[in-house]
Design an enzyme around this catalytic site. Structure first.
Site, PDB file in Angstrom:
ATOM      1  N   ASP A  60       9.289   2.579  -0.130  1.00 24.72           N
ATOM      2  CA  ASP A  60       8.260   3.211   0.682  1.00 24.72           C
ATOM      3  C   ASP A  60       8.500   2.779   2.124  1.00 24.72           C
ATOM      4  O   ASP A  60       8.092   1.707   2.534  1.00 24.72           O
ATOM      5  CB  ASP A  60       6.874   2.786   0.191  1.00 24.72           C
TER       6      ASP A  60
ATOM      7  N   TYR B 284       0.848  -1.188   0.000  1.00 23.33           N
ATOM      8  CA  TYR B 284       0.000   0.000   0.000  1.00 23.33           C
ATOM      9  C   TYR B 284       0.882   1.236   0.000  1.00 23.33           C
ATOM     10  O   TYR B 284       1.842   1.308   0.758  1.00 23.33           O
ATOM     11  CB  TYR B 284      -0.906   0.007   1.233  1.00 23.33           C
TER      12      TYR B 284
ATOM     13  N   LYS C 196       4.526   8.896   8.859  1.00 24.94           N
ATOM     14  CA  LYS C 196       4.200   8.275  10.150  1.00 24.94           C
ATOM     15  C   LYS C 196       5.142   8.666  11.302  1.00 24.94           C
ATOM     16  O   LYS C 196       5.026   9.789  11.780  1.00 24.94           O
ATOM     17  CB  LYS C 196       4.041   6.766   9.955  1.00 24.94           C
TER      18      LYS C 196
HETATM   19  C1  LIG Z   1       0.385   4.863   5.714  1.00 24.92           C
HETATM   20  C2  LIG Z   1       1.157   4.547   4.519  1.00 24.92           C
HETATM   21  C3  LIG Z   1       1.175   5.386   3.390  1.00 24.92           C
HETATM   22  C4  LIG Z   1       0.287   6.578   3.260  1.00 24.92           C
HETATM   23  O1  LIG Z   1       0.543   7.562   4.218  1.00 24.92           O
HETATM   24  P1  LIG Z   1      -0.620   8.618   4.559  1.00 24.92           P
HETATM   25  O2  LIG Z   1       0.046   9.548   5.532  1.00 24.92           O
HETATM   26  O3  LIG Z   1      -1.741   7.810   5.143  1.00 24.92           O
HETATM   27  O4  LIG Z   1      -1.004   9.278   3.304  1.00 24.92           O
HETATM   28  C5  LIG Z   1       2.018   5.076   2.358  1.00 24.92           C
HETATM   29  N1  LIG Z   1       2.805   3.987   2.402  1.00 24.92           N
HETATM   30  C6  LIG Z   1       2.820   3.156   3.454  1.00 24.92           C
HETATM   31  C7  LIG Z   1       3.738   1.990   3.472  1.00 24.92           C
HETATM   32  C8  LIG Z   1       1.972   3.404   4.542  1.00 24.92           C
HETATM   33  O5  LIG Z   1       1.949   2.544   5.562  1.00 24.92           O
END
Ligand SMILES: *Cc1c(COP(=O)(O)O)cnc(C)c1O
Length: 425
Positions: free
Chosen positions: A237, A142, A265
């Site tokens: 990511d 994701y 995060k």
């Molecule tokens: C949470 C998340 C996102 C998106 O971040 P948001 O601040 O919710 O837009 C992207 N990549 C990963 C791996 C995530 O866990």
């Protein structure tokens, strides 16, 4: 008296589905959300006054726990001086320096306001730099709600994506190729076929959004050398794994360097933030120096940078991760031996302070194996825990987080309750 169920009814009149982010609605676990009144340390309280030991921790950011005194102080100090200027501040530089010292692959970094924004911008940059259109991703990873990445793979080795969200044009989906995670051969296959058209290979180096999944031995090194060979930018990511799996994320843990890294995060300590960075020669393609446009009214927001600086400063303390992991390890060893001995028909995947209990006895190494989980059983598990004052991820396919604020005896007690529930669901 306020009640979560009344508030949820009211919310549904005004907010689609009653929530501002879908998983909060607890649909996957056939429950209704608790409306939270406050959080402190490892606990949250709902509007009815029920206390929960929290393993969601705002979906990852709160590695220091709720309302950490130093984070609160840093934000409070800043808020008195204003919340946003739309002009540069020193805090942005200090946070950039902290990011760079944790991630040697980053020479320059740009701050944005969410993980989604970081990914979206990194992909645009990769396309701008390489002048190629296609992007390669992994099934079940994701990357926020970026149009081109809300793509699910069909069957077969390299399938052109079909969108799994309404509103994503097929023409866009056709530019995204999705392959299984942990399968370097699959990557090699698509690179042979489409390598010359691919701008980037984007993945969570340690996926946490199909539940926590670990890279197989050598996988990250293999994809590093394959992408290099085909001139395809490797984008990690690390929105979850960054500052979580280790200070320097999966890159530190596995000794692999990405071309571009996306963060979020933990970086904001609970305030809205995201970041993406890489080598100077790539990052300097961004406006105002380069031709790839990227901007944000609240980017580098002073409150978010204050919270981020306070958080990262603590994470750099000697022994921070060792302590956090030793607490988490107690939980894992308690469950681990029971899982082996008592045939609980679950699999524990964990990295540092981050874990998923999959309701399948078979190893979970990719999206297909994660899908074998018994989600009904997970729903029963979740509801039983919530009723016992423990708040795990409201979906089988999410990560749970231990924070520095979780006390050993809280964890011991919760670990026993979780084990008991595992034995009965
Ligand atoms: C949470 C998340 C996102 C998106 O971040 P948001 O601040 O919710 O837009 C992207 N990549 C990963 C791996 C995530 O866990």
């Amino acid at each position: 008296m306020k009640s979560s169920s009344k508030l949820f009814q009211r919310a549904q009149l005004h907010i689609p589905g009653g929530v501002n982010s879908p998983v909060r609605a607890f649909r996957a676990v056939h429950s209704t959300p608790r409306f939270i009144a406050k959080g402190k340390g490892a606990h949250v309280w709902d509007v009815e006054g029920n206390r929960y030991l929290d393993f969601v921790m705002s979906w990852g950011p709160l590695i220091l726990g709720h309302a950490d005194p130093q984070v609160v102080q840093a934000v409070t100090r800043q808020v008195r001086n204003g919340t946003s200027y739309g002009a540069p501040t020193e805090g942005e530089i200090r946070l950039a320096e902290l990011i760079k010292s944790a991630f040697p692959s980053i020479d320059k970094v740009r701050l944005v306001s969410s993980g989604t924004e970081a990914i979206m911008s990194a992909v645009r940059l990769a396309r701008g730099v390489t002048r190629r259109k296609k992007i390669i991703k992994c099934d079940g990873c994701y990357h926020g709600h970026v149009d081109s990445l809300l793509i699910q793979a069909g069957s077969g080795l390299a399938t052109f994506g079909v969108p799994n969200s309404g509103g994503v044009p097929e023409e866009l989906a056709e530019l995204t190729i999705s392959i299984p995670y942990n399968d370097a051969q699959a990557l090699e296959g698509v690179l042979k076929k489409y390598g010359g058209d691919a701008a980037c290979f984007l993945l969570e180096p340690i996926p946490a959004n199909m539940g926590v999944i670990l890279p197989k031995l050598g996988y990250l090194k293999e994809i590093r050398s394959l992408t290099k060979r085909y001139g395809v930018l490797l984008i990690f990511d690390e929105v979850i794994s960054g500052f979580r799996a280790a200070l320097g994320g999966a890159q530190e843990l596995y000794g692999v360097q990405a071309d571009l890294t996306c963060l979020g995060k933990v970086l904001g300590g609970g305030l809205p933030i995201g970041a993406f960075g890489g080598r100077g020669e790539i990052m300097d393609h961004l406006a105002p120096k380069g031709k790839v446009y990227q901007a944000g009214t609240l980017s580098g927001n002073p409150l978010a940078t204050a919270a981020g600086i306070a958080t990262l400063t603590r994470l750099r303390n000697r022994g921070f991760y060792r302590l956090l992991e030793s607490k988490s390890d107690r939980l894992y060893s308690l469950w681990g031996s029971a899982i082996r001995k008592d045939s609980l028909r679950v699999t524990l995947n964990r990295v540092g302070s981050c874990f998923t209990i999959f309701f399948t006895p078979q190893a979970v190494t990719d999206y297909a194996s994660a899908q074998r989980s018994d989600v009904k059983r997970y729903g029963r598990f979740f509801r039983r825990l919530l009723a016992s004052g423990i708040y795990p991820a409201p979906s089988q396919f999410e990560a749970n987080f231990v924070s520095a604020a979780h006390q050993r005896d809280d964890l011991e007690k919760a670990g026993e309750v979780i084990l008991k529930v595992l034995r009965t669901v």
